[in-house]
Design a protein around this motif. Structure first.
Motif, PDB file in Angstrom:
ATOM      1  N   TYR A 198      -6.928  -3.615   3.192  1.00 24.16           N
ATOM      2  CA  TYR A 198      -5.579  -4.161   3.347  1.00 24.16           C
ATOM      3  C   TYR A 198      -4.590  -3.117   3.839  1.00 24.16           C
ATOM      4  O   TYR A 198      -3.856  -3.311   4.811  1.00 24.16           O
TER       5      TYR A 198
ATOM      6  N   THR B  78      -0.630  -3.008  -4.587  1.00 27.60           N
ATOM      7  CA  THR B  78      -2.013  -2.571  -4.749  1.00 27.60           C
ATOM      8  C   THR B  78      -2.228  -1.941  -6.128  1.00 27.60           C
ATOM      9  O   THR B  78      -3.228  -2.229  -6.802  1.00 27.60           O
TER      10      THR B  78
ATOM     11  N   PHE C 189       3.451  -3.068  -0.288  1.00 32.39           N
ATOM     12  CA  PHE C 189       2.000  -3.200  -0.331  1.00 32.39           C
ATOM     13  C   PHE C 189       1.382  -2.152  -1.246  1.00 32.39           C
ATOM     14  O   PHE C 189       0.437  -2.427  -1.998  1.00 32.39           O
TER      15      PHE C 189
ATOM     16  N   LEU D 137       3.430 -10.902  -0.244  1.00 35.92           N
ATOM     17  CA  LEU D 137       2.168 -10.175  -0.170  1.00 35.92           C
ATOM     18  C   LEU D 137       1.241 -10.466  -1.342  1.00 35.92           C
ATOM     19  O   LEU D 137       0.029 -10.255  -1.233  1.00 35.92           O
TER      20      LEU D 137
ATOM     21  N   THR E  73      -2.975  -3.304   7.575  1.00 38.47           N
ATOM     22  CA  THR E  73      -1.563  -3.615   7.765  1.00 38.47           C
ATOM     23  C   THR E  73      -0.842  -2.479   8.478  1.00 38.47           C
ATOM     24  O   THR E  73      -0.026  -2.703   9.390  1.00 38.47           O
TER      25      THR E  73
END
Length: 457
Positions: free
Chosen positions: A255, A66, A62, A216, A259
């Motif tokens: 996010y 990002t 993630f 993702l 998460t």
């Protein structure tokens, strides 16, 4: 066949459409909400469970994702300054590489949009079953619920852009309540014992990160939303880039915190099989089921808002291509500021795909749809970032800001490499299905290009 490298003509709308009381251009706040509403759609509400089987290494994925998404947003912002027309990646690819590249970007983005709509609808059903357990009693009742979730936003779109913007603002505001509750409040209830193993599969660390990132990516689809609808934004050369960056950064913060909190609130073995992980997280925070029910309501509203925005985007790219003779002329039809044929065709295709996937069984429908969009989304991303690299290296001074040349070049290369990495992580099955979808468009291009050439003769 020769192609002329030129800018597409700016999209101009009929005066009657512009004067319609149901059509209204978006300002910076609504454009930002469009980006955030499409980025923070249904994916965040289901993705913690989808990546839990990889272990907490998915949090690393993630973080990498990002950084890549922000690089893409910055590249799109730069491109939008020079090409503030409806169509986004299609416009950039066509300006750099000609009609065929533009068509591939438009075709692939269109596939991404309606397959994403099907995936969002499937994700919404998981939360609908919390509110209405009967909806999850059988795979066909789930299928009918998914179809209803797709057609309601389509009807809002057909009512006009004025209503699209209103729905988007309301949905964006409502979705932040449960997300912030879990993202911020959940940190106070965080239990490290719930995290589970760092690497829960037999894959290498790099393989696990790539595989988790491929799923993702769905959560970051939409960073280009403002660029695709640039023709509906006031002062697009200024506002589109700002909305793209603000919306992406805001979504990234929510996010990552959300998460992380879900991983720490829901035990790993339960999270792996959860169909509504944010509901489970709130229930873990407060006990009982009332909090989870509230989250489920907000999640459904959020997904309807995302479908509202994605339905508009799915019609805008073929509309821009149809204006240039690269999509069937019917896609040019606009009423109340909305390309109505694109809306209807898109929701019909998404509905057909939903039914097809449910015939294969209810298990794994969301993940299989998400991986297809991972591949198809990378095609316009790759073409758009390659277009930026082309503009930077070709000496076209009117397209390049000299003071930002080095920085823009580094961002474009990072975004291109990031997109290639996502193709590698999407898996053989997704690439196979995605390539079939993509190559089906080559026949459509041959027909449309022949018609365009014949008409010009």
């Amino acid at each position: 066949m020769s192609t002329t490298l030129r800018d597409p003509a700016p999209t101009t709308e009929p005066a009657a459409a512009a004067a319609s009381p149901h059509a209204r251009r978006f300002g910076l706040p609504i454009a930002t909400c469009l980006v955030m509403g499409n980025v923070i759609g249904g994916g965040i509400f289901l993705l913690p469970a989808s990546v839990a089987p990889f272990g907490t290494i998915s949090l690393v994925a993630f973080g990498v994702l990002t950084a890549g998404a922000i690089a893409l947003a910055l590249v799109f912002g730069r491109l939008a300054e020079r090409h503030p027309q409806t169509g986004g990646p299609y416009v950039y690819a066509r300006a750099a590489f000609g009609d065929f590249a533009g068509f591939l970007a438009a075709w692939s983005y269109w596939i991404t949009a309606w397959v994403s709509n099907a995936a969002l609808a499937v994700a919404a059903v998981g939360y609908l079953t919390v509110l209405f357990p009967a909806a999850g009693a059988h795979k066909w009742s789930m299928c009918l619920a998914a179809l209803a979730v797709q057609w309601l936003p389509a009807l809002a779109n057909l009512a006009g852009t004025r209503y699209v913007g209103a729905v988007q603002v309301i949905a964006t505001v409502l979705k932040f309540a449960p997300l912030l509750l879990v993202a911020v409040g959940g940190l106070f209830f965080f239990d490290p014992a719930n995290l589970g193993p760092f690497r829960a599969t037999d894959q290498s660390a790099a393989g696990a990160v790539s595989a988790a990132a491929a799923i993702l990516l769905f959560s970051y689809l939409g960073v280009e939303s403002a660029t695709v609808s640039a023709g509906e934004v006031r002062d697009p050369a200024r506002n589109v880039g700002r909305a793209t960056i603000l919306g992406t950064v805001g979504a990234a913060v929510v996010y990552l915190l959300g998460t992380l909190s879900v991983f720490g609130l829901v035990a790993h073995e339960k999270l792996v099989s959860s169909t509504a992980p944010f509901t489970d997280a709130v229930n873990a925070m407060f006990g009982g089921t009332w909090g989870g029910t509230v989250v489920a309501c907000a999640a459904v509203i959020s997904m309807l808002g995302a479908l509202n925005g994605w339905t508009l985007l799915s019609a805008q790219t073929p509309y821009a291509a149809a204006k240039d003779g690269l999509f069937p002329k019917a896609f040019e039809t606009k009423k109340r500021g909305v390309p109505v044929v694109g809306v209807v065709v898109t929701v019909a295709l998404a509905s057909a795909l939903t039914v097809y996937n449910y015939t294969l069984g209810a298990e794994g429908v969301f993940e299989s749809l998400v991986l297809i969009t991972t591949f198809t989304a990378t095609v316009p991303y790759l073409l758009a970032t390659a277009a930026q690299i082309y503009f930077l290296l070709s000496g076209q001074r009117e397209r390049v800001h000299p003071g930002r040349l080095a920085r823009d070049g580094v961002l474009a290369v990072l975004a291109f490499g990031f997109s290639m990495w996502l193709v590698a992580g999407s898996g053989y099955a997704a690439v196979y299905q995605g390539v079939l979808f993509l190559f089906a468009g080559v026949l459509c291009y041959a027909v449309m290009s022949a018609r365009k050439t014949r008409a010009a003769a």
